[in-house]
Scaffold this motif. Structure first.
Motif, mmCIF file in Angstrom:
data_model
loop_
_atom_site.group_PDB
_atom_site.id
_atom_site.type_symbol
_atom_site.label_atom_id
_atom_site.label_comp_id
_atom_site.label_asym_id
_atom_site.label_seq_id
_atom_site.Cartn_x
_atom_site.Cartn_y
_atom_site.Cartn_z
ATOM 1 N N LEU A 158 0.843 -1.190 0.000
ATOM 2 C CA LEU A 158 0.000 0.000 0.000
ATOM 3 C C LEU A 158 0.880 1.242 0.000
ATOM 4 O O LEU A 158 1.659 1.466 0.924
ATOM 5 C CB LEU A 158 -0.906 0.009 1.234
ATOM 6 N N TYR A 159 0.764 2.057 -1.049
ATOM 7 C CA TYR A 159 1.608 3.244 -1.185
ATOM 8 C C TYR A 159 0.752 4.407 -1.682
ATOM 9 O O TYR A 159 0.203 4.355 -2.781
ATOM 10 C CB TYR A 159 2.747 2.971 -2.160
ATOM 11 N N LYS A 160 0.602 5.432 -0.842
ATOM 12 C CA LYS A 160 -0.193 6.619 -1.175
ATOM 13 C C LYS A 160 -1.600 6.254 -1.638
ATOM 14 O O LYS A 160 -2.102 6.766 -2.637
ATOM 15 C CB LYS A 160 0.518 7.461 -2.239
ATOM 16 N N GLY A 161 -2.203 5.347 -0.895
ATOM 17 C CA GLY A 161 -3.585 4.991 -1.172
ATOM 18 C C GLY A 161 -3.782 3.997 -2.291
ATOM 19 O O GLY A 161 -4.925 3.633 -2.595
ATOM 20 N N GLU A 162 -2.709 3.520 -2.905
ATOM 21 C CA GLU A 162 -2.814 2.599 -4.023
ATOM 22 C C GLU A 162 -2.119 1.282 -3.722
ATOM 23 O O GLU A 162 -1.096 1.255 -3.040
ATOM 24 C CB GLU A 162 -2.191 3.209 -5.288
ATOM 25 N N ARG A 163 -2.666 0.205 -4.255
ATOM 26 C CA ARG A 163 -2.005 -1.092 -4.183
ATOM 27 C C ARG A 163 -0.972 -1.178 -5.304
ATOM 28 O O ARG A 163 -1.289 -0.961 -6.478
ATOM 29 C CB ARG A 163 -3.028 -2.218 -4.346
ATOM 30 N N ARG A 164 0.261 -1.499 -4.926
ATOM 31 C CA ARG A 164 1.325 -1.667 -5.902
ATOM 32 C C ARG A 164 1.970 -3.033 -5.672
ATOM 33 O O ARG A 164 2.299 -3.377 -4.541
ATOM 34 C CB ARG A 164 2.373 -0.563 -5.781
ATOM 35 N N ASP A 165 2.139 -3.773 -6.733
ATOM 36 C CA ASP A 165 2.744 -5.099 -6.632
ATOM 37 C C ASP A 165 4.241 -4.999 -6.888
ATOM 38 O O ASP A 165 4.673 -4.700 -8.002
ATOM 39 C CB ASP A 165 2.089 -6.052 -7.633
ATOM 40 N N TYR A 166 5.021 -5.220 -5.825
ATOM 41 C CA TYR A 166 6.477 -5.189 -5.921
ATOM 42 C C TYR A 166 6.963 -6.599 -6.235
ATOM 43 O O TYR A 166 6.709 -7.537 -5.474
ATOM 44 C CB TYR A 166 7.092 -4.721 -4.604
ATOM 45 N N ARG A 167 7.676 -6.753 -7.334
ATOM 46 C CA ARG A 167 8.136 -8.074 -7.761
ATOM 47 C C ARG A 167 9.668 -8.116 -7.818
ATOM 48 O O ARG A 167 10.306 -7.163 -8.271
ATOM 49 C CB ARG A 167 7.555 -8.430 -9.133
ATOM 50 N N TYR A 168 10.222 -9.228 -7.343
ATOM 51 C CA TYR A 168 11.672 -9.420 -7.315
ATOM 52 C C TYR A 168 11.987 -10.846 -7.744
ATOM 53 O O TYR A 168 11.130 -11.731 -7.704
ATOM 54 C CB TYR A 168 12.236 -9.210 -5.900
ATOM 55 N N GLU A 169 13.239 -11.052 -8.126
ATOM 56 C CA GLU A 169 13.716 -12.405 -8.371
ATOM 57 C C GLU A 169 15.136 -12.545 -7.832
ATOM 58 O O GLU A 169 15.935 -11.610 -7.915
ATOM 59 C CB GLU A 169 13.687 -12.741 -9.860
ATOM 60 N N VAL A 170 15.432 -13.706 -7.263
ATOM 61 C CA VAL A 170 16.780 -13.999 -6.787
ATOM 62 C C VAL A 170 17.639 -14.342 -8.001
ATOM 63 O O VAL A 170 17.285 -15.220 -8.789
ATOM 64 C CB VAL A 170 16.769 -15.166 -5.778
ATOM 65 N N VAL A 171 18.776 -13.656 -8.131
ATOM 66 C CA VAL A 171 19.632 -13.870 -9.303
ATOM 67 C C VAL A 171 20.944 -14.566 -8.961
ATOM 68 O O VAL A 171 21.732 -14.878 -9.861
ATOM 69 C CB VAL A 171 19.917 -12.532 -10.027
ATOM 70 N N GLY A 172 21.208 -14.795 -7.672
ATOM 71 C CA GLY A 172 22.428 -15.506 -7.312
ATOM 72 C C GLY A 172 22.951 -15.095 -5.948
ATOM 73 O O GLY A 172 22.233 -14.491 -5.148
ATOM 74 N N GLU A 173 24.191 -15.451 -5.691
ATOM 75 C CA GLU A 173 24.860 -15.087 -4.449
ATOM 76 C C GLU A 173 26.171 -14.385 -4.780
ATOM 77 O O GLU A 173 26.753 -14.596 -5.846
ATOM 78 C CB GLU A 173 25.098 -16.323 -3.587
ATOM 79 N N GLU A 174 26.616 -13.536 -3.848
ATOM 80 C CA GLU A 174 27.786 -12.717 -4.137
ATOM 81 C C GLU A 174 28.523 -12.381 -2.838
ATOM 82 O O GLU A 174 27.889 -12.180 -1.794
ATOM 83 C CB GLU A 174 27.338 -11.430 -4.832
ATOM 84 N N LEU A 175 29.839 -12.316 -2.910
ATOM 85 C CA LEU A 175 30.653 -11.872 -1.787
ATOM 86 C C LEU A 175 30.869 -10.370 -1.929
ATOM 87 O O LEU A 175 31.482 -9.912 -2.900
ATOM 88 C CB LEU A 175 31.994 -12.598 -1.764
ATOM 89 N N LEU A 176 30.368 -9.603 -0.970
ATOM 90 C CA LEU A 176 30.452 -8.144 -1.019
ATOM 91 C C LEU A 176 31.590 -7.632 -0.143
ATOM 92 O O LEU A 176 31.869 -8.187 0.919
ATOM 93 C CB LEU A 176 29.141 -7.515 -0.539
ATOM 94 N N ASP A 177 32.212 -6.563 -0.584
ATOM 95 C CA ASP A 177 33.206 -5.852 0.217
ATOM 96 C C ASP A 177 32.576 -4.546 0.669
ATOM 97 O O ASP A 177 32.490 -3.580 -0.080
ATOM 98 C CB ASP A 177 34.464 -5.579 -0.617
ATOM 99 N N LEU A 178 32.088 -4.517 1.933
ATOM 100 C CA LEU A 178 31.318 -3.397 2.461
ATOM 101 C C LEU A 178 32.083 -2.702 3.589
ATOM 102 O O LEU A 178 33.082 -3.230 4.082
ATOM 103 C CB LEU A 178 29.978 -3.910 2.991
ATOM 104 N N PRO A 179 31.601 -1.536 4.035
ATOM 105 C CA PRO A 179 32.244 -0.882 5.179
ATOM 106 C C PRO A 179 32.344 -1.762 6.419
ATOM 107 O O PRO A 179 33.269 -1.628 7.210
ATOM 108 C CB PRO A 179 31.346 0.341 5.429
ATOM 109 N N ILE A 180 31.380 -2.695 6.580
ATOM 110 C CA ILE A 180 31.421 -3.602 7.733
ATOM 111 C C ILE A 180 32.434 -4.719 7.522
ATOM 112 O O ILE A 180 32.837 -5.391 8.455
ATOM 113 C CB ILE A 180 30.015 -4.201 7.989
#
Length: 245
Positions: A158-180
């Protein structure tokens, strides 16, 4: 200006196979650094814990500054969790900075099967649907679904009074180099009808599948890159005193 607001709104998102790994929600506080084209433009934080009444509390905050533009946001969500299914109970949003201030307050009433949806002091005509999630709550469902090994993800938001369908797909795994530091993450792509924008989300397998990174571009130009800088478990009892609604 519009691109800057898109950047701000974006900031406010194991070793064996995912399907076999046990997953238990834990209370945490995470900090993020936000970059754009290699320059640090702000920070963000997320808080998640159980409330005294049994609901889960999930908050996302960001504070960005870029040249003469500024944007400060806070989103709060109170949720119920039953057999792996998230249900939104209440949602609050506040935004200040360059341009007009904004606020939103939504109450999901399962008993009356109704919604109270207030945006900038104006009530919105919003149809009730039991599967609707708020703009923060759906991200908890995403964590649970990815931990369970799901590859195709879809959420009615629900966003600003409207129904919005958020769609995603898993594309793989990755080793990230982050600040942590180095983080093993699941990479997820948002599926859009509009090809002008591209969004990728990484959930950390090392930190209970919380957001480790979000990257977004528009028309081939990077808009924002949010990266995990710190993750801590903390005392839920102390947090409950401040966040029960």
């Amino acid at each position: 200006m519009r691109n800057w607001l898109l950047l701000a709104s974006m900031v406010c998102f194991a070793q064996s196979s995912l399907a076999n790994d046990p997953f238990e929600l834990v209370a945490f506080h995470s900090n993020y650094k936000v970059f754009r084209n290699g320059s640090e433009v702000g920070n963000g934080q997320r808080t998640f814990h159980n409330s005294t009444d049994g609901r889960w509390y999930f908050a996302s905050e960001s504070n960005l500054s870029w040249f003469i533009l500024s944007d400060k946001r806070k989103e709060q969500s109170w949720l119920k969790l039953t057999d792996g299914q998230v249900n939104s109970v209440e949602y609050q949003f506040n935004r200040s900075g360059t341009g007009p201030d904004k606020e939103s307050h939504i109450i999901f009433d399962d008993d009356k099967k109704s919604l109270t949806d207030i945006y900038d002091d104006d009530p919105l005509e919003t149809d009730w649907s039991e599967d609707l999630l708020d703009p923060v709550g759906y991200q908890l469902q995403m964590r649970l679904d990815v931990a369970a090994g799901k590859k195709e993800l879809s959420y009615p938001v629900l966003y600003k009074g409207e129904r919005r369908d958020y769609r995603y797909e898993v594309v793989g795994e990755e080793l990230l180099d982050l600040p942590i530091g180095k983080v093993e993450a699941v990479k997820i792509k948002r599926i859009r009808n509009n090809k002008r924008r591209e969004t990728f989300v990484w959930l950390s397998k090392d930190h209970d599948f919380i957001v480790a990174r979000i990257w977004q571009s528009k028309d081939g130009e990077e808009q924002a890159d949010l990266r995990l800088a710190d993750y801590q478990l903390f005392d839920e009892s102390a947090a409950n005193e401040q966040t029960d609604s």
